[in-house]
Design a protein around this motif. Structure first.
Motif, mmCIF file in Angstrom:
data_model
loop_
_atom_site.group_PDB
_atom_site.id
_atom_site.type_symbol
_atom_site.label_atom_id
_atom_site.label_comp_id
_atom_site.label_asym_id
_atom_site.label_seq_id
_atom_site.Cartn_x
_atom_site.Cartn_y
_atom_site.Cartn_z
ATOM 1 N N UNK A 247 -76.950 15.513 110.387
ATOM 2 C CA UNK A 247 -76.143 16.741 110.469
ATOM 3 C C UNK A 247 -75.939 17.397 109.116
ATOM 4 N N UNK A 248 -76.440 16.759 108.048
ATOM 5 C CA UNK A 248 -76.220 17.303 106.696
ATOM 6 C C UNK A 248 -76.944 18.626 106.518
ATOM 7 N N UNK A 249 -76.341 19.509 105.744
ATOM 8 C CA UNK A 249 -76.962 20.786 105.379
ATOM 9 C C UNK A 249 -77.424 20.714 103.936
ATOM 10 N N UNK A 250 -78.691 21.036 103.716
ATOM 11 C CA UNK A 250 -79.221 21.009 102.359
ATOM 12 C C UNK A 250 -78.636 22.149 101.542
ATOM 13 N N UNK A 251 -78.366 21.851 100.294
ATOM 14 C CA UNK A 251 -77.811 22.885 99.395
ATOM 15 C C UNK A 251 -78.801 23.150 98.266
#
Length: 251
Positions: A247-251
Motif C-alpha cells: 500500500x506504500x506510495x513512492x515519493x
C-alpha cells in the motif's frame, strides 16, 4: 505429522480421524473464539462507554483488550498512520495462529499449525490479503511495483535512446521476474517457517513429557508458550510488512 496415540477429538468424535484432525481442530478453535467473542467480549464492548475504568480483576476481556490495543499499535508502527484499518485482518491471523499453537501444549490435543496444510492455508490467506489491499490502494497500477523505476526519458540521441530502451526492456524483464518469484515465495516461506517450528517444538515437548511426566517438562512448557507466541508474532509482523509494501506510495 506423526499419529498421536490419543486425542480427544479422535476418541469422542466418530468422524474425526488422523487425516482430518487438523480441520476438526481448526474448526474447534474458530468456534471457541467465536463463542468467547459473542458471549463474553461483545456484551462488554457494546457498553464500552460505561466501562472507561479498567476492571480490577484480570479477565478474558482484559486479555483481548490488551491484545487488540497492542496489535493496533503494531499495525500503526509497521504499516503507517492508517495501519489500524488492517487490524481486523492481521489480528485475526495472529489470534488464530496463537491459539492453534497453544492448543498443542494441552495433553490430548494436536496443534493444527503443525500440519503443512493449515500453515499453507493461512499463508495463502495472507498472500491474497496483502495483494488485495495493494490493488485496492493503487488500482491496477499496483502491478507497477514489479518494475524498476527507470526510463529512457531525457535522452535526445535516437541511437542511444534505442540502445538504452532495449537494455531497459531486458533489465525490466529480469527485474519483474525476480520480483514476481519473490512475491510468490512469500506464502511458501511463511508456511514452512510456521509448520517446521511448531512441529519441532511439539516433538520436543512430547518426547520429554513421555520421559519425565512431572517437573522436568515444565520448562519445556514455558518454552512452548514462548515459541507459540513468537511464531504467531513473526507470521503476523511479516504479513504487516507485506501490506505496508503493497500500500506504500513512492515519493
Amino acid at each position: 505429522m506423526k499419529h498421536h496415540p490419543f486425542t480427544f477429538f479422535e476418541h469422542y468424535l466418530a468422524f474425526a480421524n488422523h487425516d482430518n484432525l487438523h480441520i476438526v481442530t481448526s474448526a474447534f478453535i474458530i468456534l471457541a473464539l467465536s463463542l468467547i467473542a459473542i458471549l463474553v467480549i461483545y456484551p462488554k464492548w457494546k457498553i464500552i462507554n460505561q466501562n472507561i475504568v479498567p476492571e480490577k480483576k484480570f479477565t478474558i476481556t482484559s486479555v483481548f483488550e490488551l491484545m487488540v490495543e497492542w496489535l493496533g499499535g503494531l499495525c500503526e508502527d509497521v504499516i503507517g498512520p492508517t495501519g489500524r484499518q488492517y487490524l481486523p485482518f492481521c489480528g485475526s491471523i495472529f489470534i488464530f495462529i496463537l491459539f492453534a499453537n497453544l492448543l498443542g501444549l494441552v495433553p490430548g490435543f494436536l496443534p493444527p499449525s503443525e500440519m503443512w496444510v493449515t500453515g499453507t492455508t493461512v499463508a495463502i490467506i495472507s498472500f491474497i490479503g496483502f495483494n488485495y489491499y495493494g490493488i485496492r490502494e493503487h488500482g491496477w497500477g499496483y502491478f507497477g511495483h514489479f518494475l524498476a523505476p527507470l526510463s529512457a526519458k531525457g535522452i535526445q540521441n535516437p541511437i542511444a535512446k534505442v540502445v538504452i530502451f532495449l537494455l531497459l526492456v531486458g533489465f525490466q524483464t529480469f527485474f519483474a521476474a525476480v520480483e514476481i518469484v519473490s512475491t510468490l515465495l512469500r506464502p511458501v516461506t511463511l508456511s514452512i517457517r510456521l509448520t517446521a517450528n511448531i512441529s519441532a517444538d511439539h516433538l520436543v515437548l512430547e518426547t520429554f513429557f513421555h520421559m519425565f511426566e512431572f517437573l522436568l517438562p515444565i520448562p519445556f512448557m514455558a518454552l512452548g508458550i514462548f515459541v507459540s507466541f513468537m511464531q504467531a508474532f513473526i507470521f503476523t509482523i511479516l504479513t504487516m510488512v507485506y501490506i505496508s509494501m503493497a500500500v506504500a506510495h513512492d515519493h
